[in-house]
Write a protein that holds these residues in place. Sequence first.
Motif, mmCIF file in Angstrom:
data_model
loop_
_atom_site.group_PDB
_atom_site.id
_atom_site.type_symbol
_atom_site.label_atom_id
_atom_site.label_comp_id
_atom_site.label_asym_id
_atom_site.label_seq_id
_atom_site.Cartn_x
_atom_site.Cartn_y
_atom_site.Cartn_z
ATOM 1 N N GLU A 1 -2.154 -0.287 -2.376
ATOM 2 C CA GLU A 1 -1.839 -1.492 -3.310
ATOM 3 C C GLU A 1 -2.786 -1.747 -4.355
ATOM 4 O OE1 GLU A 1 -1.716 -4.932 -0.894
ATOM 5 O OE2 GLU A 1 -3.379 -4.186 0.368
ATOM 6 N N LYS A 2 -2.381 -2.570 -5.594
ATOM 7 C CA LYS A 2 -3.441 -2.854 -6.561
ATOM 8 C C LYS A 2 -4.391 -3.622 -6.008
ATOM 9 C CE LYS A 2 -3.744 -4.393 -11.319
ATOM 10 N NZ LYS A 2 -4.526 -3.273 -11.849
ATOM 11 N N SER A 3 -4.378 -4.742 -5.295
ATOM 12 C CA SER A 3 -5.201 -5.981 -4.769
ATOM 13 C C SER A 3 -5.063 -6.109 -3.394
ATOM 14 C CB SER A 3 -5.177 -6.900 -5.686
ATOM 15 O OG SER A 3 -3.870 -7.354 -5.850
ATOM 16 N N PRO A 4 -5.640 -6.637 -2.659
ATOM 17 C CA PRO A 4 -5.601 -6.827 -1.197
ATOM 18 C C PRO A 4 -4.419 -8.060 -0.806
ATOM 19 C CG PRO A 4 -7.472 -7.818 -1.906
ATOM 20 C CD PRO A 4 -7.121 -7.193 -3.186
ATOM 21 N N LEU A 5 -3.297 -7.775 -0.867
ATOM 22 C CA LEU A 5 -2.196 -8.804 -0.725
ATOM 23 C C LEU A 5 -1.560 -8.436 0.667
ATOM 24 C CD1 LEU A 5 -0.589 -8.848 -4.292
ATOM 25 C CD2 LEU A 5 -2.127 -10.285 -3.175
ATOM 26 N N LEU A 6 -1.577 -7.405 1.158
ATOM 27 C CA LEU A 6 -0.877 -6.902 2.408
ATOM 28 C C LEU A 6 -1.794 -6.932 3.565
ATOM 29 C CD1 LEU A 6 1.459 -4.111 1.076
ATOM 30 C CD2 LEU A 6 1.960 -6.724 1.173
ATOM 31 N N THR A 7 -2.935 -7.242 3.495
ATOM 32 C CA THR A 7 -4.066 -7.214 4.552
ATOM 33 C C THR A 7 -3.440 -7.724 5.941
ATOM 34 O OG1 THR A 7 -5.615 -7.381 2.822
ATOM 35 C CG2 THR A 7 -6.202 -7.591 5.302
ATOM 36 N N TYR A 8 -2.826 -9.009 5.854
ATOM 37 C CA TYR A 8 -2.314 -9.556 7.101
ATOM 38 C C TYR A 8 -0.712 -9.271 7.315
ATOM 39 C CZ TYR A 8 -6.686 -12.152 6.282
ATOM 40 O OH TYR A 8 -7.891 -12.319 5.983
ATOM 41 N N GLU A 9 -0.174 -8.514 6.521
ATOM 42 C CA GLU A 9 1.045 -8.285 6.748
ATOM 43 C C GLU A 9 1.574 -6.851 7.461
ATOM 44 O OE1 GLU A 9 3.886 -10.654 6.261
ATOM 45 O OE2 GLU A 9 2.279 -11.682 5.271
ATOM 46 N N VAL A 10 0.420 -6.001 7.152
ATOM 47 C CA VAL A 10 0.687 -4.752 7.606
ATOM 48 C C VAL A 10 -0.326 -4.451 8.751
ATOM 49 C CG1 VAL A 10 0.055 -2.130 6.820
ATOM 50 C CG2 VAL A 10 1.118 -3.784 5.338
ATOM 51 N N VAL B 1 2.707 7.940 3.043
ATOM 52 C CA VAL B 1 1.912 7.134 1.994
ATOM 53 C C VAL B 1 2.761 6.324 1.384
ATOM 54 C CG1 VAL B 1 0.374 7.135 -0.142
ATOM 55 C CG2 VAL B 1 0.399 9.072 1.505
ATOM 56 N N PHE B 2 2.521 4.934 1.410
ATOM 57 C CA PHE B 2 3.308 3.762 0.819
ATOM 58 C C PHE B 2 2.552 3.307 -0.296
ATOM 59 C CE2 PHE B 2 4.633 4.475 5.238
ATOM 60 C CZ PHE B 2 5.967 4.229 5.309
ATOM 61 N N VAL B 3 3.351 3.012 -1.547
ATOM 62 C CA VAL B 3 2.650 2.445 -2.593
ATOM 63 C C VAL B 3 3.444 1.037 -2.741
ATOM 64 C CG1 VAL B 3 1.829 2.638 -4.946
ATOM 65 C CG2 VAL B 3 2.037 4.681 -3.433
ATOM 66 N N ASP B 4 2.663 0.071 -3.060
ATOM 67 C CA ASP B 4 3.224 -1.189 -3.391
ATOM 68 C C ASP B 4 2.996 -1.566 -4.995
ATOM 69 O OD1 ASP B 4 5.048 -3.646 -3.084
ATOM 70 O OD2 ASP B 4 2.960 -4.687 -2.645
ATOM 71 N N ALA B 5 3.734 -2.328 -5.852
ATOM 72 C CA ALA B 5 3.547 -2.624 -7.210
ATOM 73 C C ALA B 5 3.041 -1.531 -8.027
ATOM 74 C CB ALA B 5 2.599 -3.967 -7.051
ATOM 75 N N THR B 6 3.787 -0.563 -7.906
ATOM 76 C CA THR B 6 3.584 0.684 -8.417
ATOM 77 C C THR B 6 3.268 0.379 -10.051
ATOM 78 O OG1 THR B 6 5.105 2.147 -6.894
ATOM 79 C CG2 THR B 6 4.289 3.255 -9.015
ATOM 80 N N PHE B 7 4.198 -0.134 -10.653
ATOM 81 C CA PHE B 7 3.953 -0.381 -12.209
ATOM 82 C C PHE B 7 2.715 -1.090 -12.395
ATOM 83 C CE2 PHE B 7 8.626 0.593 -13.190
ATOM 84 C CZ PHE B 7 8.275 1.992 -13.284
ATOM 85 N N LYS B 8 2.152 -1.883 -11.679
ATOM 86 C CA LYS B 8 0.746 -2.515 -11.751
ATOM 87 C C LYS B 8 -0.252 -1.861 -11.699
ATOM 88 C CE LYS B 8 2.300 -7.378 -10.350
ATOM 89 N NZ LYS B 8 2.258 -8.385 -9.353
ATOM 90 N N ILE B 9 -0.011 -0.670 -11.081
ATOM 91 C CA ILE B 9 -0.991 0.290 -10.819
ATOM 92 C C ILE B 9 -1.213 1.167 -12.287
ATOM 93 C CG2 ILE B 9 -2.094 2.275 -9.635
ATOM 94 C CD1 ILE B 9 -1.060 0.754 -7.068
ATOM 95 N N VAL B 10 0.144 1.733 -12.332
ATOM 96 C CA VAL B 10 0.106 3.075 -13.490
ATOM 97 C C VAL B 10 0.633 2.351 -14.779
ATOM 98 C CG1 VAL B 10 0.526 4.641 -11.464
ATOM 99 C CG2 VAL B 10 2.498 3.735 -12.953
ATOM 100 N N GLY B 11 1.170 1.292 -14.885
ATOM 101 C CA GLY B 11 1.788 0.752 -16.307
ATOM 102 C C GLY B 11 3.256 1.064 -16.141
ATOM 103 N N ARG B 12 3.823 0.763 -17.488
ATOM 104 C CA ARG B 12 5.214 0.666 -17.578
ATOM 105 C C ARG B 12 5.682 1.829 -18.527
ATOM 106 N NH1 ARG B 12 8.538 -2.690 -15.223
ATOM 107 N NH2 ARG B 12 7.580 -4.339 -14.049
ATOM 108 N N ASP B 13 4.874 3.060 -18.390
ATOM 109 C CA ASP B 13 5.512 4.009 -19.254
ATOM 110 C C ASP B 13 6.335 5.011 -18.224
ATOM 111 O OD1 ASP B 13 5.867 6.548 -20.361
ATOM 112 O OD2 ASP B 13 3.855 7.019 -21.228
#
Length: 139
Positions: free
Chosen positions: A36-45, A82-94
């Motif tokens: 994930e981009k930032s620690p948002l899922l720490t308590y959910e996962v 491997v699970f990836v959350d908020a992909t476009f926040k990490i890689v951009g919108r190209d």
Amino acid sequence: MVSLIIGNKGSGKTKKLISLINEAVDKSNGTVVCIEKSPLLTYEVTHKARLIETERYGVEGTDAFFGMICGIIAQDHDITEVFVDATFKIVGRDYEAFADLIKKVSDISKLSDTDFVFTVSEDEEKLPKRLFDYAEKLN
């Protein structure tokens, strides 16, 4: 295999991803990774999944992100998903660069026998059609 959870903000993508991660941990005989981009899922996962924050390592863009994925897979041969959350926040919108990334991840998936799931915050119609040559949409 590469899978995409596609939908706009607020459509339940992250909730579905969390459920898939926790189910994968229960079934896996190896390591489950959540990026994930930032620690948002720490308590959910569940604590049994390995959480990695791209922000912590300065990873931005498709090339840096692909390098990170390769490094993660190379250092642990027991990774099953491997699970990836908020992909476009990490890689951009190209979207074309994203399609190229998914093709390379698909190749790594086959090579390492690792499944990948990405959340994609966008309308499916706006994404390149070739993206679905390498990835399937999860409902």
